[in-house]
Write an enzyme that holds these catalytic residues in place. Sequence first.
Site, PDB file in Angstrom:
ATOM      1  N   ASP A 137      21.413 -33.156  -0.400  1.00 22.95           N
ATOM      2  CA  ASP A 137      20.146 -32.687   0.136  1.00 22.95           C
ATOM      3  C   ASP A 137      20.050 -33.228   1.560  1.00 22.95           C
ATOM      4  OD1 ASP A 137      17.497 -32.334   0.946  1.00 22.95           O
ATOM      5  OD2 ASP A 137      16.668 -32.703  -1.042  1.00 22.95           O
ATOM      6  N   LYS A 182      22.111 -20.263  15.928  1.00 26.47           N
ATOM      7  CA  LYS A 182      20.846 -19.731  16.443  1.00 26.47           C
ATOM      8  C   LYS A 182      20.009 -19.251  15.257  1.00 26.47           C
ATOM      9  CE  LYS A 182      21.210 -15.039  16.016  1.00 26.47           C
ATOM     10  NZ  LYS A 182      20.185 -14.080  15.624  1.00 26.47           N
ATOM     11  N   HIS A 215      27.598 -15.623  18.186  1.00 25.56           N
ATOM     12  CA  HIS A 215      28.836 -14.946  17.784  1.00 25.56           C
ATOM     13  C   HIS A 215      29.173 -13.775  18.701  1.00 25.56           C
ATOM     14  CE1 HIS A 215      25.999 -12.268  15.618  1.00 25.56           C
ATOM     15  NE2 HIS A 215      26.947 -11.360  15.743  1.00 25.56           N
ATOM     16  N   HIS A 273      21.437 -13.180  22.217  1.00 26.71           N
ATOM     17  CA  HIS A 273      22.520 -12.205  22.345  1.00 26.71           C
ATOM     18  C   HIS A 273      22.425 -11.395  23.637  1.00 26.71           C
ATOM     19  CE1 HIS A 273      23.666 -13.287  18.417  1.00 26.71           C
ATOM     20  NE2 HIS A 273      23.007 -12.396  17.731  1.00 26.71           N
TER      21      HIS A 273
END
Length: 488
Positions: free
Chosen positions: A94, A148, A178, A240
């Site tokens: 956890d 993100k 990405h 992006h």
Amino acid sequence: METSTPPDAPLDLVIFGGAGDLSLRKLLPALYMAHLHKTLPDDTRIVALGRHAWDRAAFTAFIDDKVRGFITADALDDAGWRGFVQRLVYVSLDATRPEDFAALGQALRPGVDRVYYLATAPTLFTAICANLHGAGLVDPRSRVVLEKPLGHDLASARAINDEVARYFSESQTFRIDHYLGKETVQNLMVLRFGNAIFEPLWRSPSIKSVQITVAESVGVGSRAGFYDGTGALRDMVQNHLLQLLCIVAMEPPVSLDPDAVRDEKLKVLRSLRPMTVADVARDTVRGQYGPGNVGGERAVGYLQEDNVPATSETETFVALRAHINNWRWANVPIFLRTGKRLAERRSEIVVEFAPLPYSLFPDAPREPVNRLLIRLQPEEHVQLQMMAKQPGSGMKLRPVALDLDLQSALAGRRAEAYERLLIDVIKGRLTHFMRRDELEAAWTWVEPIIEGWKSLGEKPRAYAAGSWGPAASSALMAREDSTWSEET
């Protein structure tokens, strides 16, 4: 400064959220492909962390059931898969409980490099970093990867960055987007700076406009709980689209050193003209998808999706016009557009060159004469639209395209974005990751748009699922005598 790593150095790659959606759909398939093609260093272990109290057998059975479906059939190799699974270790943990990190410390190998990939909600980033440090699991060779979105506004992004920086230096911190791992995006720098034909024209007044589109045909799906209240501006534009804009608009860096490249991107972000409330009212379009048809199938509207409040005013579409205040881009409008449940999945950059001041050919088409289209997905290609004479008598012109299919032109396997970026992290390459000042400059520009929408009190415009968004986005282009690429 990059954190260099010997090519065969032992590594423990630790994934927080190792049994979560991102890990199952993207990270583990990417790491499998790297393993299969021997780009993953031999002595690399993948340590997946999650809250389930699984033993190794239960975890590997789960992975076998869930991950294989995200790997293309032609890439699934039984021996390769078995070898990949041998790299996997599972630890129940956890992330909010400091005492659980002792078990992680026992599972990690002493004296090896460590990469901590935080594939969790951003609200856990600071706790994870603090608990790693408290357990003595951070050293100068450690790296951390932050997914993100990093915060929901400038203040929260700074708070996360401040806390992470207490334990990891900037050279140890990899903020991942990405899109920066896509082959065509990385090729864009070569296209711009490696070809003498483009650089002299890549500026005002030779360029009339630039448009950048990241369109999705899917809805929010299982991400509705996260997405509602976040919206397209925070989720897509802030990272992006602005990162793509930076690569399009940056000046040539003095070298390919990561900081030299990121310095130029930062200059673009800081040169974006701030938006006033009047600018927001005139130059932005918010939308929210309603019921419609996508790919021949009926799609529900955003308000009918699971876990979306019936009164939600979250935008699922944004189109906006931006301007860059520098000599290169003076008076060149930059159009950014993103949305869910649009007509098709498409990511592209379109550079529209300025028309000739005078045409010798009275019958020349009125549409844009020269456009450079850089398609990022689903296929990867570059297309240059030019005018040519139509066969026959007379001088009748029509547009033709010089089409470069990068996949067929350049032989060899093309790694997916996450695979490429994960290998960059392992090797300590920072070029395709956001620096802290870049992230904060992006939030600085986006925040006035969010505040402008609040001041105006306008609800998102409805658009049908399967369309290209609200009609107002076409009107936004028309004011600059331009059109979106699908309307040409």
